[in-house]
Each structure stands twice: as C-alpha cells, then as structure tokens.
Motif scaffolding. Structure first.
Motif, mmCIF file in Angstrom:
data_model
loop_
_atom_site.group_PDB
_atom_site.id
_atom_site.type_symbol
_atom_site.label_atom_id
_atom_site.label_comp_id
_atom_site.label_asym_id
_atom_site.label_seq_id
_atom_site.Cartn_x
_atom_site.Cartn_y
_atom_site.Cartn_z
ATOM 1 N N ALA A 237 0.768 -1.359 0.055
ATOM 2 C CA ALA A 237 0.015 -0.140 0.049
ATOM 3 C C ALA A 237 0.869 1.144 -0.226
ATOM 4 O O ALA A 237 0.490 2.414 0.502
ATOM 5 C CB ALA A 237 -0.962 -0.050 1.082
ATOM 6 N N TYR A 238 2.132 1.210 -0.339
ATOM 7 C CA TYR A 238 2.864 2.359 -0.371
ATOM 8 C C TYR A 238 2.339 3.427 -1.364
ATOM 9 O O TYR A 238 1.793 3.319 -2.295
ATOM 10 C CB TYR A 238 4.207 2.009 -1.214
ATOM 11 C CG TYR A 238 5.289 1.323 -0.066
ATOM 12 C CD1 TYR A 238 4.980 1.539 1.149
ATOM 13 C CD2 TYR A 238 6.568 0.918 -0.689
ATOM 14 C CE1 TYR A 238 5.844 0.845 1.914
ATOM 15 C CE2 TYR A 238 7.361 0.173 0.039
ATOM 16 C CZ TYR A 238 7.112 0.212 1.802
ATOM 17 O OH TYR A 238 8.104 -0.273 2.401
ATOM 18 N N PRO A 239 1.889 4.759 -1.171
ATOM 19 C CA PRO A 239 1.041 5.612 -1.644
ATOM 20 C C PRO A 239 2.204 6.117 -2.925
ATOM 21 O O PRO A 239 3.214 5.953 -2.765
ATOM 22 C CB PRO A 239 1.032 6.774 -0.850
ATOM 23 C CG PRO A 239 1.775 6.375 0.529
ATOM 24 C CD PRO A 239 2.384 5.095 0.520
ATOM 25 N N ALA B 132 2.715 18.471 2.427
ATOM 26 C CA ALA B 132 2.413 17.915 0.679
ATOM 27 C C ALA B 132 1.425 18.617 -0.006
ATOM 28 O O ALA B 132 0.472 19.669 0.460
ATOM 29 C CB ALA B 132 1.415 16.686 1.268
ATOM 30 N N THR B 133 1.888 18.823 -1.103
ATOM 31 C CA THR B 133 1.200 19.707 -2.171
ATOM 32 C C THR B 133 0.873 18.631 -3.527
ATOM 33 O O THR B 133 1.008 17.386 -3.284
ATOM 34 C CB THR B 133 1.906 20.751 -2.886
ATOM 35 O OG1 THR B 133 3.291 20.170 -3.301
ATOM 36 C CG2 THR B 133 2.365 21.758 -1.748
ATOM 37 N N VAL C 24 1.731 12.939 -6.978
ATOM 38 C CA VAL C 24 1.890 12.254 -8.210
ATOM 39 C C VAL C 24 3.152 11.774 -8.551
ATOM 40 O O VAL C 24 3.608 10.928 -9.055
ATOM 41 C CB VAL C 24 1.314 13.063 -9.240
ATOM 42 C CG1 VAL C 24 -0.117 12.958 -9.544
ATOM 43 C CG2 VAL C 24 1.834 14.542 -9.032
ATOM 44 N N GLU C 25 4.233 12.650 -8.084
ATOM 45 C CA GLU C 25 5.564 12.550 -8.623
ATOM 46 C C GLU C 25 6.649 12.134 -7.356
ATOM 47 O O GLU C 25 6.617 12.690 -6.347
ATOM 48 C CB GLU C 25 6.264 13.939 -9.151
ATOM 49 C CG GLU C 25 7.293 13.588 -10.214
ATOM 50 C CD GLU C 25 7.735 15.060 -10.857
ATOM 51 O OE1 GLU C 25 8.849 15.294 -10.652
ATOM 52 O OE2 GLU C 25 7.117 15.356 -11.524
ATOM 53 N N ASP C 26 7.207 11.298 -7.524
ATOM 54 C CA ASP C 26 8.146 10.772 -6.324
ATOM 55 C C ASP C 26 9.477 11.659 -6.459
ATOM 56 O O ASP C 26 9.898 11.865 -7.608
ATOM 57 C CB ASP C 26 8.835 9.379 -6.919
ATOM 58 C CG ASP C 26 9.012 8.424 -5.729
ATOM 59 O OD1 ASP C 26 9.178 8.972 -4.598
ATOM 60 O OD2 ASP C 26 9.291 7.286 -6.036
ATOM 61 N N VAL D 152 18.658 14.737 0.236
ATOM 62 C CA VAL D 152 17.352 14.820 1.050
ATOM 63 C C VAL D 152 16.472 14.303 -0.340
ATOM 64 O O VAL D 152 16.586 14.913 -1.463
ATOM 65 C CB VAL D 152 16.875 15.784 1.535
ATOM 66 C CG1 VAL D 152 17.091 17.255 0.541
ATOM 67 C CG2 VAL D 152 15.709 15.866 2.108
ATOM 68 N N ARG D 153 15.226 13.601 -0.069
ATOM 69 C CA ARG D 153 14.462 13.338 -1.180
ATOM 70 C C ARG D 153 13.157 14.054 -0.723
ATOM 71 O O ARG D 153 12.101 13.247 -0.109
ATOM 72 C CB ARG D 153 14.260 11.773 -1.115
ATOM 73 C CG ARG D 153 13.793 11.135 -2.319
ATOM 74 C CD ARG D 153 13.979 9.530 -2.216
ATOM 75 N NE ARG D 153 14.953 9.084 -2.428
ATOM 76 C CZ ARG D 153 15.323 8.544 -3.801
ATOM 77 N NH1 ARG D 153 14.448 8.843 -4.770
ATOM 78 N NH2 ARG D 153 16.517 7.950 -3.940
ATOM 79 N N CYS D 154 12.830 15.012 -1.145
ATOM 80 C CA CYS D 154 11.582 15.925 -0.962
ATOM 81 C C CYS D 154 11.449 16.812 -1.873
ATOM 82 O O CYS D 154 12.345 17.601 -2.173
ATOM 83 C CB CYS D 154 11.707 16.537 0.536
ATOM 84 S SG CYS D 154 10.176 17.548 0.908
ATOM 85 N N HIS D 155 10.358 17.090 -2.342
ATOM 86 C CA HIS D 155 9.984 18.378 -3.482
ATOM 87 C C HIS D 155 10.017 19.608 -2.671
ATOM 88 O O HIS D 155 10.649 20.753 -3.242
ATOM 89 C CB HIS D 155 8.590 18.216 -3.881
ATOM 90 C CG HIS D 155 8.361 17.006 -4.736
ATOM 91 N ND1 HIS D 155 9.024 16.796 -5.884
ATOM 92 C CD2 HIS D 155 7.762 15.823 -4.608
ATOM 93 C CE1 HIS D 155 8.730 15.900 -6.715
ATOM 94 N NE2 HIS D 155 7.704 15.054 -5.861
#
Ligand SMILES: Nc1ncnc2c1ncn2[C@@H]1O[C@H](COP(=O)(O)OP(=O)(O)OP(=O)(O)O)[C@@H](O)[C@H]1O
Ligand SMILES: Nc1ncnc2c1ncn2[C@@H]1O[C@H](COP(=O)(O)OP(=O)(O)O)[C@@H](O)[C@H]1O
Ligand code: SF4
Ligand code: SF4
Ligand SMILES: [Mg+2]
Ligand SMILES: [Mg+2]
Lengths: 326, 346
Positions: free
Chosen positions: A286-288, A300-301, A306-308, A320-323
C-alpha cells in the motif's frame, strides 16, 4: 573521492515476490561506506533496514529477492556472486550481528567451539590453535573467566553475554565491515551502553567499518559519523550524524526528532506537547503514489501526490528526497 | 514542539491522602529447579514502600526483571502479596476478607505493552468496551451506547470503529482501544506498563500526548512503567527507580534526573544515547555487567557487583531507603546507598 568505497550500495531494489505480484519493498537505496567508517541506517520497524542488511550479506531468501541495482565491495560487484564465493566473503570480509543472538547461534554447540570454527574455516587453523584463540576472543569481548565460559552453551548465557559472543564470532577474522542489525535492541540500556562501547572500541582498533542499523536515532547518531534515514523502503535523507538531529532536512526526519521526549528538555523548557506525526506507516503493498510520506506530511502539495521526489544533493555531503525540503 | 505548550500542573501532594499506598510489599514466587528438584523463592518484589497521590503520575523505571510488572500485577490484585499491605483508596486489598473485586476494578485499571495480545481478536471494539460496563451492572442500553461512544471519541477513534475487530486497526489505534478499555469504568488509578514500547516510533508521541490529556481531563493518577527515561521524565511528577525487587531511589522528577543520588540511577541516565549530551559519561557513571538473577541476588547492596563506587561494607550491609535532602516536605528525595551523599560529588 577517487578510491572505491569499502561498500557501495547503488540504487538497490528488493522485491517481495508473490504468486502473481512483485512489490518493491526497498527501492532506489544508495549509500557508501568508507574504510573504517561508521555509518548508520535508521528507520521505523518495517521500513526495510534488515532486508537491506541481508542483501549485503547475500542472505536474502524467497519471497525476497534483489530486483535491481548493485552492491560493491571494494569496487567489485557482489550481489550476483555464486553462493560459495559470497560465503567465503562472509566472516572474512564482512560479518553480521543480529538483534537476537539466539537465532544466530547454534543452541547445541558450546560457544567456544562456535568461535573456534571461524578460525578453522577461514584461517585454516588447527582445532587446538583455534580453541586457544577462542579463549582470547572471549577475553577481548570482556566475558569474565573465558576459559570456563568457552564450554557454555548459548542458553546458559545472559542476553548481553550472548551478544558479546556474537561480536567475538563476527570479529574473529578481522572483517573490513561489521553489519550490526539492532544489536542492542533486546538489551537493557546499561548493558546496551557497554556493548556499544565494546563494538566501537574493537572496530576502531582493527579499522573495521560499521554499518549500524537501529530504530533509535539517538543511538545511531551517537555512534556513527554519517546517517541515512529510511522511510517506507527509501532513504529519505542522508547527512552527517549530528546534522540529522540538529538540522533534519526531510519533513519525516524533522517530525521524528520533534516527537521524541528528549532527556533534559522538560527541565529546560517545561513540559511541551510532543509534536505528533499523523497517520500510520504504510504496508509494502500500500505504498502511496508519489512521495511515500505524502499522506502524513504537513507540507504535501499536488506534486507530492503524483511525483516521486528525486534525491537532491545537500551542500556539504548529503542528500534529501523531498519536493519541498528546506 | 511549537506553540502547543501545556501548562505544568503540579498536584498539591502535601494535602491529599494517597490513592495508593504500599507498605513493605513483597511478592515472592516459588520456583522449582531445572530438574524439578528444590523449591526456591524468587523475590520479585521485596519490601516496597510507595504511594501515589490523586492526580499524580509516578514513573517507575528499572531494568528487565527488576519486578516492575510484578508490582503492577500485585496492585491489580492478580498476584497475592507474600508480605505487606496494599491500600487503595483507604481499603486494604491484601486483607483476608478481600474487598469487593468489582470496586477495585472501578478504582484501578491497567494498560498493557502489547495492545494486540491484550485484546480479544474475536470481539468488536464495542463489545470490548461494553462488557466491563455490563459486568459492573450498567444495563441501560442507551447508557452503554453513550459511554462507549464518548470513550471512543476521547481516545481519538471514530464512531464507526466500534463495529470493527482488533486486526483491522494499526498498532497505535489498538493502543487507543486498550486505553479506552482501561478507562471505560472511570478508574482513578491507571497502571501503564510500557504503553508505547511496542509502537512505531512515529506513533509514540500521539499516545503519550493522549495519556497526558486524559490524565488532566479526568483527574487520573498514573503509574507509568517505561524503560525509556525520556518518556518517564516527560510524563512523571515523581519517579521511583527499582533494582532487583527494591526501590533504590525515589523523588521528584527534577531531583531524580538532575541530581540522582544513587549510582544505579546515574548509570541509567548516563547510558541513554543522547546526541545532545553535554558531557561524555565517565567511568563513575557506568554500571558494569548485567543485573543479577532475582533468584540469587548479591549480598548487601544488590547493586554492588556493578557499582562504580562500591566499598567493602556494600557487600555486607543492606542500605536502607533514607532521605537525602531535608525540607522537601512530603515529596522528599530518598536513596538506598551507603554513600548517597558522595554520589554526584565531583
Ligand atoms: N509467574 C512467575 N513465576 C516465577 N517467577 C516470575 C513470575 N513472573 C515474574 N517472575 C520473575 O520475577 C522477576 C520480576 O519479573 P517482572 O516481570 O516483574 O519484571 P519487570 O521489571 O516487569 O521486567 P521487564 O522490564 O522485562 O518487563 C523476574 O526475575 C521474573 O523472571
Ligand atoms: N521473509 C520475509 N517475507 C516477506 N516479507 C518480508 C520478509 N522479511 C521482511 N519482509 C517485509 O519487508 C519489509 C522490510 O522489512 P525489514 O527489512 O525486516 O524491516 P526493518 O528491519 O526496517 O524493520 C517489511 O514490510 C517486512 O514485513
Ligand atoms: S515530497 Fe512532499 S509529501 Fe514528501 S516529504 Fe516532501 S513535502 Fe512532504
Ligand atoms: S551501597 Fe555501595 S554498592 Fe550499593 S550503590 Fe551505594 S556505593 Fe554502590
Ligand atoms: Mg529489522
Ligand atoms: Mg514487565
């Protein structure tokens, strides 16, 4: 950095293989550990720490399998070596200790013999030589009266003593890398402190690098120079250990640090409500979509759903792995 | 940790009569040897004096096997005391003419470590919460419905959760159900035995905040058992430190954490991996080796084989729990060490 790292994990993917399904339990995991370096892997239960460790050791078994990426030891790929060759690496080059030593020790064999076996197997020592070395090895891990203790069976030892035996076995042949998967989680804090001191001292003396795996951010930050934080099968942040605590960059890490009741904080600031992270840790199937932390993230936006997010290098040496990281 | 600050309410301890008072409480288990021979006594709890005031949170810490859960079970009336007295709201529950079990259940309840193991997998949440009410004579369906709904809301669950089974919940939600079950009878004292250690790290803050909110809202007293000293410092008004069946130190949370006077307490605090710690732990702060078996406790001070400050008399004389500071009224600060006055001296 031109010299190859001691261990290099690149874009590792581990699949959970079902009858008709294939889920990535771990995906896009990369990190490197230099010679003699201490590196920490932290994350909550189920985020993929142990299976990452097992894949490095060549110990993944069905239903888990490496689904992509590379694991290199001193520049040589080891993830697809035949079983015989990887077995020879284990013990000699890389060794592992586990959370519950009882599962890794043979219950029917005296602990001295299990240590001696390492010398016979990997160094071609005779049994009488090896037995003498086993006594020395037990003395090194500070087991009292080692001459007597070599004859004990695992069940006759306390949890802390068993973990010392595991360390003795793991370090017997002077490996380059020690993988320690929650080595003190089952122990009391005062015993944990002793075992950690011991591991650190012995590895420093022999130039052995440590990959320390734990759910305890404080413990890892104390021991390791660098730390990677995992969430839901991904490394979301990697930084120097004290930076992870002082300047966490990923919203998950920031939330985690703020949620801990740190000793001394009440005396300094009064009792404050702990910051909560909403929601729960997702299961593999169930990973989003998009960023795996998005259902729990206050920042979150639309793009997060939608995008990893890709791994962004941080100034200095980290990622770091974040928008929307800061 | 931003603008969510809560006020620190210090319960007025001096005034209130204790809700729980333990007087020389001991629980000894008879155990038989490996070959079925030789019965010996395992002194899991061995002479404990302790009280809990209304509205107070008492933190209870100590290493695995030191007797924390046994103490909790004795207070719950689930194991008989070998010696001593347990008084709850003035009633002696160890007495031969056992007081009303139902009354006790309405006064003391427990929250367990493993919320999954402690819930019946074949019962809906509604039944788990309604059964104790029925057992205690609440028969009006509307009242039962109302109290179940109210309790679910208080612990942060939704009304529709009432019809689900434990396996349909996450670990954190299960612990909320465990808390709801403990509170449904409106007890005055709740014993929390490691309530967050089985939970995901990112969930723990939710449960700790919830427990503190409920304590204030409902005026509860807690005994908070945890091996996480950060949690204990955060939640407790007073702290008691146990070692092999005995209390070795107790006092207000600030005294215990800022000025511990027993070498074992110092070792416990120094052992916590804390990246923000100012000073590295020195040899004086460390305990050697492991806790001895309660079957075969060391002579004199039970802690002596591990103590960095041990002297000759420690192996012979049993230290008593004595005040280490004067003038703290009835909170006090007590330690069981022959050299408590030297502990902490540079
Ligand atoms: N039913 C029993 N029969 C015999 N011995 C017991 C029993 N229950 C507990 N003990 C022993 O009593 C001692 C105290 O156990 P207890 O469970 O109270 O410890 P604890 O402080 O709660 O430990 P932990 O932190 O591991 O939960 C231990 O030595 C334990 O082995
Ligand atoms: N043998 C196995 N079979 C199926 N799933 C597994 C197995 N081992 C681990 N997993 C799953 O892989 C994920 C990562 O597990 P693990 O690496 O053990 O987590 P961690 O060590 O971070 O707690 C979890 O969801 C776990 O349930
Ligand atoms: S990518 Fe978006 S959802 Fe994910 S951590 Fe960053 S801000 Fe939160
Ligand atoms: S009485 Fe002696 S052995 Fe016990 S804690 Fe004090 S100094 Fe250490
Ligand atoms: Mg694991
Ligand atoms: Mg217990």
């Amino acid at each position: 950095m031109t010299a190859p790292a001691l261990l290099e994990v690149e874009n590792l993917r581990i699949d959970l293989v079902g009858e008709e399904t294939r889920h990535a339990a771990v995906e896009g995991v990369s990190f490197r550990i230099g010679k003699g370096e201490t590196f920490g892997l932290v994350g909550e239960s189920g985020c993929g720490k142990s299976i990452t460790a097992l894949s490095i050791m060549g110990l993944l078994r069905h239903p888990l399998a490496i689904g992509g990426g590379a694991i290199r030891l001193e520049g040589k790929e080891i993830q697809s070596l035949p079983p015989g060759q990887i077995r020879r690496l284990r013990g000699r080059k890389i060794a592992m200790i586990f959370q519950e030593p009882m599962t890794a020790l043979n219950p029917l064999s005296p602990v001295g013999r299990q240590i001696a076996e390492m010398f016979v197997l990997h160094q071609g020592a005779s049994w009488s030589e090896a037995n003498a070395k086993a006594v020395e090895a037990l003395r090194q891990v500070r087991v009292p009266s080692p001459e007597r203790r070599v004859k004990d069976f695992p069940h006759q030892l306390s949890g802390g003593m068993r973990q010392r035996v595991m360390i003795a076995i793991a370090l017997a042949c002077g490996p380059d890398l020690l993988v320690a998967d929650e080595p003190t989680t089952a122990l009391d804090v005062t015993v944990q402190a002793e075992i950690v001191d011991l591991m650190r001292e012995l590895c420093a003396a022999n130039g052995t690098a440590i990959l320390m795996i734990s759910h305890d951010l404080g413990l890892v930050a104390n021991i390791c120079r660098r730390v990677a934080v995992m969430y839901a099968g991904r490394v979301v942040e990697e930084q120097a250990a004290d930076e992870v605590f002082r300047h966490p960059r990923h919203p998950y890490t920031r939330g985690l640090v703020a949620s801990l009741p740190l000793l001394g904080s009440r005396a300094a600031h009064g009792r404050r409500k702990l910051a909560e992270i909403a929601g729960t840790v997702p299961a593999i199937a169930a990973y989003p979509k998009g960023c795996r932390f998005n259902p729990r993230c206050g920042l979150a936006t639309e793009i997060c759903r939608v995008e990893d997010p890709a791994a962004t290098p941080l100034p200095g040496d980290g990622l770091v792995r974040c928008h929307h990281h800061d | 940790m931003t603008d969510l600050s809560m006020t620190e309410t210090e319960p007025s301890r001096a005034a209130a009569a204790p809700l729980l008072a333990l007087d020389d409480l001991a629980v000894h288990y008879a155990v038989t040897g490996r070959m079925g021979t030789g019965r010996r006594m395992l002194k899991a709890v061995d002479g404990i004096d302790l009280d809990v005031k209304p509205g107070e949170c008492l933190g209870l810490v100590g290493e695995s096997g030191c007797g924390k859960s046994t103490l909790a079970l004795a207070i719950m009336g689930l194991v008989p005391p070998t010696r001593g007295h347990i008084r709850i709201a003035g009633q002696d529950i160890g007495a031969k003419d056992r007081p009303d079990r139902k009354l006790m259940a309405r006064t003391v309840q427990m929250v367990f470590q493993d919320p999954y193991a402690s819930l019946n997998p074949r019962q809906t949440v509604r039944r788990t919460l309604a059964d104790p009410l029925r057992l205690h004579g609440v028969t009006d369906r509307a009242e039962i419905e109302g109290r179940v709904a109210d309790m679910l809301a208080r612990v942060g669950l939704r009304p529709e959760h009432a019809d689900r089974y434990p396996h349909e919940f996450s670990g954190g939600q299960r612990q909320r159900i465990g808390i709801a079950r403990a509170l449904i009878l409106k007890p005055r004292l709740v014993i929390c035995d490691e309530p967050v250690s089985a939970l995901d790290v990112s969930i723990r803050a939710q449960i700790i905040n919830l427990l503190l909110e409920l304590k204030d809202e409902l005026g509860l007293s807690y005994i908070m058992i945890s091996h996480d000293l950060g949690v204990v410092e955060h939640m407790s008004d007073r702290v008691a430190v146990m070692y092999l069946g005995r209390i070795v130190e107790r006092g207000g949370w600030r005294e215990i954490f800022e000025n511990p006077r027993h070498p074992y307490t110092r070792a416990l605090i120094a052992a916590i991996p804390d990246p923000f710690r100012q000073h590295a732990a020195t040899a004086r702060d460390k305990a050697k080796g492991e806790i001895a078996s309660a079957l075969n406790p060391p002579s004199g001070c039970h802690f002596h084989p591990r103590c960095p400050m041990k002297q000759d008399r420690c192996t012979v004389d049993v230290p008593t729990l004595d005040p280490v500071t004067a003038g703290h009224g009835d909170i006090g600060h007590w330690a069981a060490c022959h050299y408590a006055d030297r502990v902490g001296a540079a």
